[in-house]
Design a protein around this motif. Structure first.
Motif, PDB file in Angstrom:
ATOM      1  N   GLU A 183       0.921   4.489  -0.042  1.00 13.16           N
ATOM      2  CA  GLU A 183       0.324   5.438  -0.980  1.00 13.16           C
ATOM      3  C   GLU A 183       1.333   5.839  -2.052  1.00 13.16           C
ATOM      4  OE1 GLU A 183      -2.811   9.037  -0.275  1.00 13.16           O
ATOM      5  OE2 GLU A 183      -0.925   9.152   0.827  1.00 13.16           O
ATOM      6  N   ARG A 184       2.566   6.089  -1.656  1.00 13.11           N
ATOM      7  CA  ARG A 184       3.602   6.435  -2.634  1.00 13.11           C
ATOM      8  C   ARG A 184       3.943   5.231  -3.508  1.00 13.11           C
ATOM      9  NH1 ARG A 184       8.353   7.411  -1.408  1.00 13.11           N
ATOM     10  NH2 ARG A 184       8.441   6.799   0.789  1.00 13.11           N
ATOM     11  N   ALA A 185       4.025   4.053  -2.899  1.00 14.87           N
ATOM     12  CA  ALA A 185       4.361   2.852  -3.655  1.00 14.87           C
ATOM     13  C   ALA A 185       3.294   2.530  -4.701  1.00 14.87           C
ATOM     14  CB  ALA A 185       4.544   1.673  -2.700  1.00 14.87           C
ATOM     15  N   LYS A 186       2.050   2.754  -4.353  1.00 11.29           N
ATOM     16  CA  LYS A 186       0.934   2.434  -5.256  1.00 11.29           C
ATOM     17  C   LYS A 186       0.993   3.271  -6.537  1.00 11.29           C
ATOM     18  CE  LYS A 186      -3.184   0.379  -5.877  1.00 11.29           C
ATOM     19  NZ  LYS A 186      -3.393  -1.083  -5.882  1.00 11.29           N
ATOM     20  N   ASP A 191       0.409  -3.122  -8.163  1.00 12.79           N
ATOM     21  CA  ASP A 191       0.235  -4.360  -7.409  1.00 12.79           C
ATOM     22  C   ASP A 191       0.689  -4.188  -5.962  1.00 12.79           C
ATOM     23  OD1 ASP A 191      -0.850  -5.823  -9.525  1.00 12.79           O
ATOM     24  OD2 ASP A 191       1.123  -6.364 -10.287  1.00 12.79           O
ATOM     25  N   THR A 192       0.141  -3.172  -5.328  1.00  9.38           N
ATOM     26  CA  THR A 192       0.437  -2.864  -3.926  1.00  9.38           C
ATOM     27  C   THR A 192      -0.868  -2.728  -3.174  1.00  9.38           C
ATOM     28  OG1 THR A 192       2.474  -1.668  -4.502  1.00  9.38           O
ATOM     29  CG2 THR A 192       1.494  -1.192  -2.355  1.00  9.38           C
ATOM     30  N   CYS A 193      -0.945  -3.341  -2.004  1.00 12.10           N
ATOM     31  CA  CYS A 193      -2.125  -3.144  -1.159  1.00 12.10           C
ATOM     32  C   CYS A 193      -1.694  -3.198   0.304  1.00 12.10           C
ATOM     33  CB  CYS A 193      -3.218  -4.173  -1.448  1.00 12.10           C
ATOM     34  SG  CYS A 193      -2.810  -5.869  -0.972  1.00 12.10           S
ATOM     35  N   ARG A 194      -2.621  -2.800   1.146  1.00 12.03           N
ATOM     36  CA  ARG A 194      -2.321  -2.732   2.579  1.00 12.03           C
ATOM     37  C   ARG A 194      -3.584  -3.085   3.361  1.00 12.03           C
ATOM     38  NH1 ARG A 194      -3.144   1.299   6.262  1.00 12.03           N
ATOM     39  NH2 ARG A 194      -1.731   1.437   8.065  1.00 12.03           N
ATOM     40  N   PHE A 195      -3.435  -3.945   4.360  1.00 13.12           N
ATOM     41  CA  PHE A 195      -4.552  -4.337   5.224  1.00 13.12           C
ATOM     42  C   PHE A 195      -4.327  -3.770   6.618  1.00 13.12           C
ATOM     43  CE2 PHE A 195      -5.559  -7.141   1.851  1.00 13.12           C
ATOM     44  CZ  PHE A 195      -6.834  -7.649   2.059  1.00 13.12           C
ATOM     45  N   GLU A 196      -5.408  -3.339   7.229  1.00 13.07           N
ATOM     46  CA  GLU A 196      -5.384  -2.864   8.609  1.00 13.07           C
ATOM     47  C   GLU A 196      -6.058  -3.878   9.513  1.00 13.07           C
ATOM     48  OE1 GLU A 196      -5.203   1.964   8.072  1.00 13.07           O
ATOM     49  OE2 GLU A 196      -7.156   1.051   8.486  1.00 13.07           O
ATOM     50  N   ALA A 235      -8.437  -5.609  -2.727  1.00 15.94           N
ATOM     51  CA  ALA A 235      -7.477  -4.640  -2.200  1.00 15.94           C
ATOM     52  C   ALA A 235      -6.449  -4.256  -3.259  1.00 15.94           C
ATOM     53  CB  ALA A 235      -6.780  -5.215  -0.967  1.00 15.94           C
ATOM     54  N   MET A 236      -5.990  -5.229  -4.039  1.00  9.90           N
ATOM     55  CA  MET A 236      -5.026  -4.933  -5.091  1.00  9.90           C
ATOM     56  C   MET A 236      -5.636  -4.040  -6.166  1.00  9.90           C
ATOM     57  SD  MET A 236      -1.902  -6.174  -4.844  1.00  9.90           S
ATOM     58  CE  MET A 236      -0.963  -7.365  -3.883  1.00  9.90           C
TER      59      MET A 236
END
Length: 257
Positions: A183-186, A191-196, A235-236
């Motif tokens: 969240e902070r990086a975004k 160009d930051t995403c995260r998959f669960e 996601a991106m």
């Protein structure tokens, strides 16, 4: 080595890249490099873990197969030791060395840092090198320390493509902390995403094929401009929280294999 064996201090050892992994051993013209950063321990003066290196090999082989046509070479970084060791951030220092060594060996080619656990934290820390195009952080160890002057840095990620992947049942590294980091990086790097990976643990064994397919999708699109899958593109592009809690669907990538 027995438990009581003498261990050389990390300062007397040097990091190494070793030989290329799997199919990448036969690449004749290198177009890009992925550096695999194994897991480690919070505090330790012991040498690098052979087990941790072995757990990094399957991803390296999968990426090597997927990127062989583009000249992708994969190396597992052999650290000086296995400990992060607080402010020394030894694994991050070794990751930075590995990027410089890849540039020395292969010249001006794009580099992806791909780490697991503490290796993922090292990858994120070392992302500021000019050669680094992408960072893949799998089940990252991102502790929060209320005593620290600043939280985990994110400024070095600007201009890179960043993917975090975390199992929701991870009992070793907290998936909620990786979400907060993403969240902070975004905020500074879109160009930051995260998959669960729902119901999977730290090793992500249950959905290993899907994780490897997502990793290949990300690395090859980031380093070589290959078309990325719709889920990765979505996601991106999506704002938090959607783009940072993107579920990795069962069977992802099966149609591409």
């Amino acid at each position: 080595m027995t438990h009581n064996a003498l261990v050389a201090p990390a300062g007397t050892r040097t990091p190494r890249l070793g030989r290329p992994v799997g199919a990448t051993q036969t690449v004749t013209e290198v177009g890009g490099v992925v550096l695999l950063l194994p897991d480690g321990e919070a505090v330790s003066s012991r040498g690098p873990s052979a087990w941790a290196r072995a757990t990094a090999l399957p991803l390296g082989r999968a990426l090597g197969r997927a990127g062989r046509g583009e000249g992708l070479v994969a190396h597992v970084v052999r650290y000086r030791g296995r400990g992060w060791n607080g402010p020394d951030a030894q694994l991050a220092a070794d990751a930075s060395w590995a990027v410089a060594e890849a540039v020395r060996r292969y010249g001006d080619v794009p580099v992806c840092l791909a780490g697991r656990g503490m290796g993922a934290r090292a990858a994120l820390h070392a992302a500021g090198h000019a050669a680094v195009t992408a960072v893949l952080a799998v089940a990252p160890w991102l502790p929060e320390d209320d005593r620290a002057a600043e939280p985990e840095p994110v400024r070095q990620l600007v201009g890179r493509r960043v993917l975090l992947v975390h199992g929701t049942n991870d009992a070793r590294t907290d998936p909620e902390l990786s979400y907060r980091y993403a969240e902070r990086a975004k905020k500074s790097n879109r160009d930051t995403c995260r998959f669960e990976v729902h119901a999977d643990g730290h090793a992500l064994r249950q959905y290993q094929d899907e994780v490897h397919a997502l990793a290949a999708d990300f690395v090859l699109s980031s380093l070589f401009g290959r078309p990325q899958s719709r889920p990765l593109a979505d996601a991106m592009a999506a704002p938090p929280p959607l783009g940072l809690r993107m579920p990795l669907a069962a069977g992802f990538g099966c149609s591409r294999r």
